[in-house]
Structure formats: structure tokens, C-alpha cells
Design an enzyme around this catalytic site. Sequence first.
Site, PDB file in Angstrom:
ATOM      1  N   CYS A 174      -2.037   9.102   2.694  1.00  0.00           N
ATOM      2  CA  CYS A 174      -1.785   8.579   1.347  1.00  0.00           C
ATOM      3  C   CYS A 174      -2.984   8.877   0.461  1.00  0.00           C
ATOM      4  CB  CYS A 174      -1.453   7.105   1.370  1.00  0.00           C
ATOM      5  SG  CYS A 174      -2.719   6.113   2.113  1.00  0.00           S
ATOM      6  N   GLU A 212       0.888  -1.170   0.000  1.00  0.00           N
ATOM      7  CA  GLU A 212       0.000   0.000   0.000  1.00  0.00           C
ATOM      8  C   GLU A 212       0.918   1.210   0.000  1.00  0.00           C
ATOM      9  OE1 GLU A 212      -1.867   3.003   0.988  1.00  0.00           O
ATOM     10  OE2 GLU A 212      -2.287   2.112   2.946  1.00  0.00           O
TER      11      GLU A 212
HETATM   12  C1  UN1 Z   1      -3.133   6.100   4.789  1.00  0.00           C
HETATM   13  O1  UN1 Z   1      -2.996   7.306   4.651  1.00  0.00           O
HETATM   14  O2  UN1 Z   1      -2.122   5.326   4.728  1.00  0.00           O
HETATM   15  O3  UN1 Z   1      -8.971   6.660   3.708  1.00  0.00           O
HETATM   16  C2  UN1 Z   1      -4.410   5.419   5.116  1.00  0.00           C
HETATM   17  C3  UN1 Z   1      -8.328   7.246   4.589  1.00  0.00           C
HETATM   18  C4  UN1 Z   1      -8.012   6.497   5.849  1.00  0.00           C
HETATM   19  C5  UN1 Z   1      -6.805   5.639   5.677  1.00  0.00           C
HETATM   20  C6  UN1 Z   1      -5.610   6.319   5.102  1.00  0.00           C
HETATM   21  N1  UN1 Z   1      -9.147   5.691   6.194  1.00  0.00           N
HETATM   22  O4  UN1 Z   1      -7.948   8.401   4.476  1.00  0.00           O
END
Ligand code: UN1
Length: 514
Positions: A304, A270
Site C-alpha cells: 500500500c 488502512e
Molecule cells: C501495507 O502495504 O499494507 O511501510 C503495509 C511499509 C510496511 C508496511 C506496509 N512497513 O511498507
Amino acid sequence: MTTMHTTTLPTTDDVRARVRDALRAVGSTAELAGPGEYGLPASTPITGEVLFTMAATTPEQADAAIAEAAQAFTTWRTTPAPVRGALVARLGELLVEHKADLATLVTIEAGKITSEALGEVQEMIDICQFAVGLSRQLYGKTIASERPGHRLMETWHPLGVVGVITAFNFPVAVWSWNTAIALVCGDTVVWKPSELTPLTALACQALIERAADDVGAPRGVSRVIQGDREVGELLVDDPRVALVSATGSVRMGQQVGPRVMARFGKVLLELGGNNAAIVTPSADLDLAVRAIVFSAAGTAGQRCTTLRRLIVHSSVADELVSRIVAAYRSLPIGDPSAEGTLVGPLIHETAYREMVGALEQARADGGEVFGGERHDLGDESAFYVAPAVVRMPAQTELVHTETFAPILYVMTYDDLDEAIALNNTVPQGLSSAIFTTDIREAERFMAADGSDCGIANVNIGTSGAEIGGAFGGEKHTGGGRESGSDAWKAYMRRATNTINYSSDLPLAQGVHFG
Ligand code: UN1
């Protein structure tokens, strides 16, 4: 941009006291020493200072942790899945009880505002509940056999030890997505958290050990190893680790993926995102502005899933940009633990330097920058910045790069095909969104020739996904899926069983042999 938010920062000693209280509350007995004593510093971006130091895990200790997890697997894999679910249910209860304690640590180590830190712990509670239900739903298929008197079926079995490598920005939720699912699937876990967030990892470890003790599970079902990259590499290269689930940069994934695959281990990656939203002429702009501001400036641009690119129809671009800039001006920036703050600090100086560098490049590319300046809150080693909006003449090379900071690049389009092409013409493929009230545009965006991302939303932002869906993305994002839906399948191995209950031996494909 002159956003003023009159919070003063807490003293580093005050932050230390909050850490001690929270760790004591969750039952951690970990030894914390003063700055300079041990090799692994625990810092806070709130003041930018080192709070404590800890001893990093030695290679011998990491080896022992993997051995313990491998040993625990020998009994855990045959423990009935609903009984395994009881461990995750207990973890979920402890998380409910200690939601505020854990959120305090998330705020201190990752710099998230309180509401988002509480939301991250809620995400852990949610995945625990999901996993408990899943523990009674690890279904396999029964398949029609071409041979009389035969039955074909699939059974799913635990994989082994799962190595979990996580990033600073979701220091606890991503561990729980992996661990809750892995545990009900019959796997055991060894976790290497980001070296930037060792304290939240101590708290999670204390809670999972309490949960294990409470339900009589071996503590070896979930271990933690702490330190920098070399410690993580021990998981990557160890043949006892059946699956490496890694969250982080594309560069990290490019190294981890081939190394694990070279030993025929499984990987779940990821990695980075470079998420865009398309705003069409029919969009509800009030709704779009709220969604865009949360997705782009929330978590100080350090998810992310953060919105990094806005692809706006030229007929609404001026109005939309001026409304976003106005909203940005009113965002309170400062101490993330203070009430009312909406934008906390960047994680460290390097993140700040990268943001400055990207904005310089944007200007050189002909971009018009609003915001982005540093806020001096009296502590030189803390990095508070105003989120930036940049109107770009085109989607340049810079815009194809993920800068982990609150920068929103704005491009315009005239034709939806062009907008979708812009959405897709970046190496990453995590999240995307369209703002429209036209069903044709919405459906087109989600169709096979629409967004190429793992997440394609309509009339909500790119961030803040629920745990019920599979989470992850395509291309340089790594292709992995975590958390909900059938993401559990990555944590198990599949066996196809053909059972002959006849007294003949017909061969498949009509083959005759002797
Ligand atoms: C991340 O930034 O690695 O959808 C995960 C989202 C959160 C998860 C982010 N539920 O922004």
C-alpha cells in the site's frame, strides 16, 4: 526491457513440501486436503497453482469464535497490563525462533522475495517488543480542575473484541500490528485474513495459541476465522465486535466503515495509497534512484506504500528516468524463494490484467511506457512482469487510480508549489517523499501546506516504514493509525474522571443551583 534471471520455478509439489515442513515446525495441526476437496483453496503465485484446500469457517463456527473472544475478554480486561505483555513477549520469542518458517510461508503465499518476507516477520518481532514496553506505559493524563478540592484525570480501558481484517500483501505483519497492541490494551482478537493467504494465518494462529498456553492465557484471546468476504462481514456486523480494524482496498473500506458505524462500532481503516515522491534539482540522484527503485519495484509494486508517482523537476527528469530504466533492466525477476531474485510474481491473473489495462490506458493518454512485459517462466498460471516506468504528459485520471502492480508514472514540474499540488491532488493520502538537499524545500514539504499524507518522508522512499511511528493515511486511505506512537489509543476507550476530595460541591462554569 529484457531482464533475464535464470531461475526456473520450483514444482508445485516441492512448494507443498515446504508448506508442510513450515507448518509442522510452528506446531500447526491444521488439516490440509488436496485441490478440489474443500471450499477454501490455498494457492501460490510462484507457480499459480492450488497447493491445498481447507474448509472455510462456517457462520456457526465464526459465531463461536467471536463468543470465545468475548468470553476471554471478561477476564483479560482485568488482567494487569504488564501480565498481558508477557503473552506478547512470548509470541515475540516464538516469532524469533520461527522467523524462517513463517517467512517461507509468506514467500509461498504472497510471492515476496525471501529478504522482504524475513523483513515482514521482523516487523512482527519489532511490534511485539514495542507492545511489551507499551504494556507498562498506558498512560492517562491528570488535568488541572477549575474547582478547588477537585482532580480531573483520564483513564484508558480495554474496548472489547477487535475484529482484524487483513490483506494478502502483508499477510502476517498487519495481523501482528493489531494483535500485539490490542492484547496489551486488554482486548481480544478475532482475525479474518485474506482468503489468498490462509496458510500464513494457520501458522500465526498456531504460534499465538502456543504463546497463550505457555503463559496460561485463555486461547480465546486470539481466534482466526477463514474464508471470503461473507466471513469478514460477520465481524463487521456483530455487535460483540467493538472495533473493526480493516486493511484493504478503498472500495472495501467504503463498505466496512459505514456498516460498522451504523451500529456505533469503532473502525480503524488502512486503505489504498497512491504515493508520490518529488525529486528536486538539488536531490542526491544516486540515493534517489536506489530509494525509488526499492519503493516502486520492490514487492512487485504490491505494497500500500508502493511508490506509484514520481514528480520530477524538469531539469533532472531525463537523467533520472534513464537511470531508473537502466536499474529496472538489471532487476532479477523470478522465483521469489531463489537467491538473488528482487522481483517476484504478481499475486494472480486479475492483478496482471489490471496492470495490462492500466498500461494500455497510459499509452492512450500519451504516456511513454518502458518495461511492463510479462516474463514467461514456463508456468502459464504464474504472472511475472517487468516493473514499468511510464512518462506521462500530465497527471491524468488514470494516475489518480491505484493499480496494485509495479507501475511508476513520471510527471515533471517547474515550481515546488506545483509539485506539492500534484502530490496532493489524488484521492488517497497514505505516503509521500521528497528528495532534496535544500532544507527549505524539505521543511515546506512537511509543513501544514505541504504533503497532505499520513507519511511524509525526506530522502527516503515511500515504503518500508518502521513500526515505531503511527502508520496510516488521510482521505481515501481511511484516516486510521496502526502500530507505533499513540496508535494504541484506538484500541482503548477513554474515561474522564472528576474526583471531588472536598466537602463542598462547587459546580463547573460557576453555576449556582439552589
Ligand atoms: C501495507 O502495504 O499494507 O511501510 C503495509 C511499509 C510496511 C508496511 C506496509 N512497513 O511498507
